[in-house]
Each structure stands twice: as structure tokens, then as C-alpha cells.
Write an enzyme that holds these catalytic residues in place. Structure first.
Site, PDB file in Angstrom:
ATOM      1  N   ARG A 123     -21.015  17.197  20.961  1.00 29.52           N
ATOM      2  CA  ARG A 123     -22.265  17.943  21.116  1.00 29.52           C
ATOM      3  C   ARG A 123     -23.274  17.084  21.580  1.00 29.52           C
ATOM      4  NH1 ARG A 123     -25.135  22.729  17.612  1.00 29.52           N
ATOM      5  NH2 ARG A 123     -23.120  23.765  18.301  1.00 29.52           N
ATOM      6  N   HIS A 150     -20.984  26.256  25.991  1.00 26.33           N
ATOM      7  CA  HIS A 150     -20.421  26.137  24.664  1.00 26.33           C
ATOM      8  C   HIS A 150     -19.368  26.802  24.622  1.00 26.33           C
ATOM      9  CE1 HIS A 150     -20.803  25.851  20.375  1.00 26.33           C
ATOM     10  NE2 HIS A 150     -21.785  26.744  20.060  1.00 26.33           N
ATOM     11  N   GLN A 153     -17.688  28.139  21.207  1.00 27.76           N
ATOM     12  CA  GLN A 153     -18.166  29.559  20.718  1.00 27.76           C
ATOM     13  C   GLN A 153     -17.704  30.593  21.719  1.00 27.76           C
ATOM     14  OE1 GLN A 153     -20.865  30.000  18.575  1.00 27.76           O
ATOM     15  NE2 GLN A 153     -20.259  32.100  18.661  1.00 27.76           N
ATOM     16  N   ASP A 241     -28.328  35.499  21.994  1.00 33.42           N
ATOM     17  CA  ASP A 241     -28.538  33.928  21.432  1.00 33.42           C
ATOM     18  C   ASP A 241     -30.166  33.583  21.406  1.00 33.42           C
ATOM     19  OD1 ASP A 241     -28.270  31.367  20.880  1.00 33.42           O
ATOM     20  OD2 ASP A 241     -27.740  30.779  22.902  1.00 33.42           O
ATOM     21  N   CYS A 281     -24.343  34.263  18.314  1.00 36.36           N
ATOM     22  CA  CYS A 281     -23.691  32.967  17.907  1.00 36.36           C
ATOM     23  C   CYS A 281     -24.077  31.993  16.844  1.00 36.36           C
ATOM     24  CB  CYS A 281     -23.737  31.813  19.197  1.00 36.36           C
ATOM     25  SG  CYS A 281     -25.376  31.601  19.723  1.00 36.36           S
ATOM     26  N   ARG A 309     -15.158  31.009  14.509  1.00 39.37           N
ATOM     27  CA  ARG A 309     -15.064  29.493  14.963  1.00 39.37           C
ATOM     28  C   ARG A 309     -14.185  28.817  14.145  1.00 39.37           C
ATOM     29  NH1 ARG A 309     -19.939  27.656  16.889  1.00 39.37           N
ATOM     30  NH2 ARG A 309     -18.685  25.993  17.654  1.00 39.37           N
TER      31      ARG A 309
HETATM   32  N1   CP Z   1     -23.200  28.888  16.913  1.00 39.90           N
HETATM   33  C1   CP Z   1     -23.493  27.499  16.807  1.00 39.90           C
HETATM   34  O1   CP Z   1     -22.910  26.452  17.555  1.00 39.90           O
HETATM   35  O2   CP Z   1     -24.097  27.046  15.699  1.00 39.90           O
HETATM   36  P1   CP Z   1     -24.327  25.606  15.208  1.00 39.90           P
HETATM   37  O3   CP Z   1     -25.690  25.268  16.127  1.00 39.90           O
HETATM   38  O4   CP Z   1     -24.755  25.661  13.917  1.00 39.90           O
HETATM   39  O5   CP Z   1     -23.168  24.578  15.304  1.00 39.90           O
HETATM   40  N1  NVA Z   2     -28.194  28.197  23.040  1.00 35.98           N
HETATM   41  C1  NVA Z   2     -28.482  27.657  21.735  1.00 35.98           C
HETATM   42  C2  NVA Z   2     -27.093  27.902  21.094  1.00 35.98           C
HETATM   43  C3  NVA Z   2     -27.020  27.125  19.521  1.00 35.98           C
HETATM   44  C4  NVA Z   2     -25.710  27.160  18.930  1.00 35.98           C
HETATM   45  C5  NVA Z   2     -28.796  26.208  21.804  1.00 35.98           C
HETATM   46  O1  NVA Z   2     -28.222  25.475  22.572  1.00 35.98           O
HETATM   47  O2  NVA Z   2     -29.611  25.681  21.170  1.00 35.98           O
END
Ligand code: CP
Ligand code: NVA
Length: 322
Positions: A123, A150, A153, A241, A281, A309
Site C-alpha cells: 500500500r 484499489h 477492494q 467513499d 469501502c 475483503r
Molecule cells: N477499505 C480499506 O481499504 O480500508 P483500510 O484503509 O482500513 O485498509
Molecule cells: N479513497 C480512500 C480509500 C480508503 C480505503 C483513500 O485512498 O484514502
């Protein structure tokens, strides 16, 4: 149904006709996988979800490194628990604690980690960094979120829609708010799996044009609108989101102003009708992109979505790490 479980003599390839193509592959974005490959992941996820835990040990002794440069609840915990439930071991690696955080190159990191691990989740901010890691790693690299995408997700999202509605073909998925990383991956996944997709965003917050082009190339109907009320009419799924993604904190005040009116409230949801399900999400920011009563209301499928997930990523790991 008997899929990839230890006590079962049927292997994945007996059940579905494509899986060998996935072993050793990366999952850096949804478009890395064909429609058949995405369907396979969902099919296997459903099989794993239904299988007794003691029959799920398909990755004994395998190690998954999980590099995180941004916070996470769901992604981290579902991957760490997921690999353990498959019989393997997850290593949480804060990017700042690695030599990567002190300037060791992505290539060197990829080369070394490939000697220890069987797979990597990352990530981070730049999509290019995930792609560079995947290019140099000799083991599968899975994108756990970038500023642009993502994909994990999106797998859980499509699994949840299929579970709740019994189909993906012809489903109208409506995304409201910021046309961000989650929107882009969901759009491509929906399009590849036969759903139509509508994004309704304020002007200037439209989804990435490359994601729109990729989604449309699947032959799916993909609309980009600027009116949330028009968008939700006839929706089967209403998705949103956060308005301020990780790394955008300095833009928060402007985003709150610009995105006002695009949040999912009971009034807006009423325009979609009782049959529509609500997805998010998570994490949620109440009173911004969604209200608490909608998230905990009868049309919400978000808690199943969060659970999925785990199942979707277990299927993904089983197929890629093998
Ligand atoms: N939806 C999601 O990716 O959540 P986190 O940021 O908690 O991993
Ligand atoms: N769009 C959000 C998703 C979090 C899971 C971010 O990138 O922070």
C-alpha cells in the site's frame, strides 16, 4: 461446493477452466485480469467462504510480506489473517521501518524480498512504485491501494454485489462523490463483469479518464454525470467513499465545500428505491459522504462487504501464490 479444499480431491482446475494462468502473476490493477480471471477469483472466494476452516490450508508455510506506507484497518488485518487461515504467515512491514524508507531502491528491495517471501502486498502513494516492485520481484505483487487504484477492494465489492443480488450482469452500479482510486477500480471491475457503471461527481472530481476508457473498452455502459439525484434513479447499488483520501488532508476544507450534496442520505437513497443496496469501502466519515443511519440501515451491505475483503483476498492469494 467443493473448491480447493484439502480433503477434496477436486482441484481448482477441475472446477473452472482457467486457473493456471494466474499462478505467479501480479495484481497491480483490476485490468491485469481478464473477465474470466476475475470471475474465477469471485468463484473461489465464494467456495473458500463456505469451506470449513480446517480445509482451507492451501498455502502451508508460505510467507506474505505486507508493505504499508499509509494506515489501514481492513486491508492489513484481512491479508494478515487471510494468509494465516490459508496456513501461511504474514509479515507487517511499515515502509518507514524498511531500508526503503532510507533510500534503498525499489528494485533492490524487490530482489531481496523475493529471496525470503512468497508474495508481497504493498500500500503506497504512486501506482508506478507498485508497478516497479512487480517488475523486479520474482514473486506475486498485490496492490493494497495506491492514489490511483484499489483493486482488492473492487474484488470484495463485486463479490458482495453478486452475493446480495445474485448476479453481476446488467446490474447498475452508481458511485457518488469523489472519482478517486476506489471509484476507478470499481468501475473497471464492474465493466469487466458485465455491470453498468455511473459515476456522479462534482465538476473537477470526475474519475481518471484512463480508467473510464479501460472500462468502456469492455463494452460496458459507463456514464460520468454531475447530478447525484439523476444518477441514483434506477440504481441497484449506491456506492460511496471518503471525500478526502489519504494524502489529501490539506485539501479537506475545499473538498467538503465542493462535494456537499453528493453524500448518501436517506432522502437521496429514497430516489434509488428500496431494492438498492448501499456499499462503502470504509472508513466512513459520517455527515460527509454518508450518514450513520444509512450505513447502519436496512439497505446497507457494508459490513458483509468489509468481511468479503478477507474471502476475496484469500482466493486471490491461493491463485497467485499457489
Ligand atoms: N477499505 C480499506 O481499504 O480500508 P483500510 O484503509 O482500513 O485498509
Ligand atoms: N479513497 C480512500 C480509500 C480508503 C480505503 C483513500 O485512498 O484514502
Amino acid at each position: 461446493q467443493c473448491i480447493v479444499v484439502k480433503s477434496c480431491p477436486i482441484t481448482i482446475s477441475d472446477v473452472i477452466d482457467v486457473p493456471e494462468t494466474l499462478k505467479g502473476r501480479n495484481f497491480t490493477r483490476v485490468a491485469d485480469f481478464s473477465t474470466a480471471e476475475l470471475e474465477l477469483v469471485l468463484e473461489l472466494a465464494q467456495g473458500i467462504k463456505a469451506a470449513p476452516r480446517e480445509e482451507q490450508l492451501v498455502l502451508p508455510g508460505r510467507s506474505l510480506g505486507m508493505i504499508f506506507q499509509k494506515p489501514s484497518t481492513r486491508t492489513r488485518v484481512s491479508f494478515e489473517v487471510g494468509i494465516a487461515q490459508l496456513g501461511g504467515y504474514g509479515l507487517y512491514l511499515r515502509a518507514d521501518d524498511l531500508q526503503l524508507g532510507r533510500g534503498e531502491t525499489i528494485r533492490d528491495t524487490a530482489t531481496v524480498l523475493s529471496r525470503y517471501l512468497d508474495g508481497i502486498v504493498i500500500r503506497t502513494f504512486a501506482q508506478a512504485d507498485v508497478e516497479e516492485l512487480a517488475e523486479h520481484a520474482e514473486i506475486p505483487v498485490i496492490n493494497g491501494l495506491t492514489d490511483e487504484t484499489h483493486p482488492c477492494q473492487a474484488l470484495a465489492d463485486m463479490l458482495t454485489i453478486r452475493e446480495r443480488l445474485g448476479r453481476l450482469e446488467g446490474v447498475r452500479v452508481v458511485y457518488l462523490g469523489d472519482g478517486n482510486n476506489v471509484c476507478s477500480s470499481l468501475m473497471v471491475a464492474a465493466a469487466r463483469l458485465g455491470s453498468s457503471f455511473v459515476a456522479a461527481t462534482p465538476v473537477g472530481y470526475e474519475p481518471d479518464e484512463r480508467a473510464v476508457a479501460t472500462a468502456r473498452a469492455s463494452g460496458a455502459e459507463v456514464e460520468v454525470l454531475n447530478d447525484p439525484v439523476e444518477a441514483v434513479r434506477g440504481a441497484d447499488v449506491v456506492y460511496t467513499d471518503v471525500w478526502t483520501s489519504m494524502g489529501q488532508e490539506e485539501q479537506r476544507d475545499r473538498r467538503l465545500r465542493d462535494l456537499a450534496g453528493f453524500g448518501i442520505t436517506t432522502d437521496l437513497l429514497a430516489q434509488a428505491g428500496n431494492g438498492a443496496i448501499v456499499l462503502h469501502c470504509l472508513p466512513a466519515h459520517y455527515g460527509e459522504e454518508i450518514t450513520e443511519d444509512v450505513l447502519y440501515g436496512p439497505q446497507s451491505a457494508v459490513w458483509d462487504q468489509a468481511e468479503n475483503r478477507l474471502h476475496a483476498q484469500k482466493a486471490l492469494m491461493a491463485l497467485l501464490i499457489g
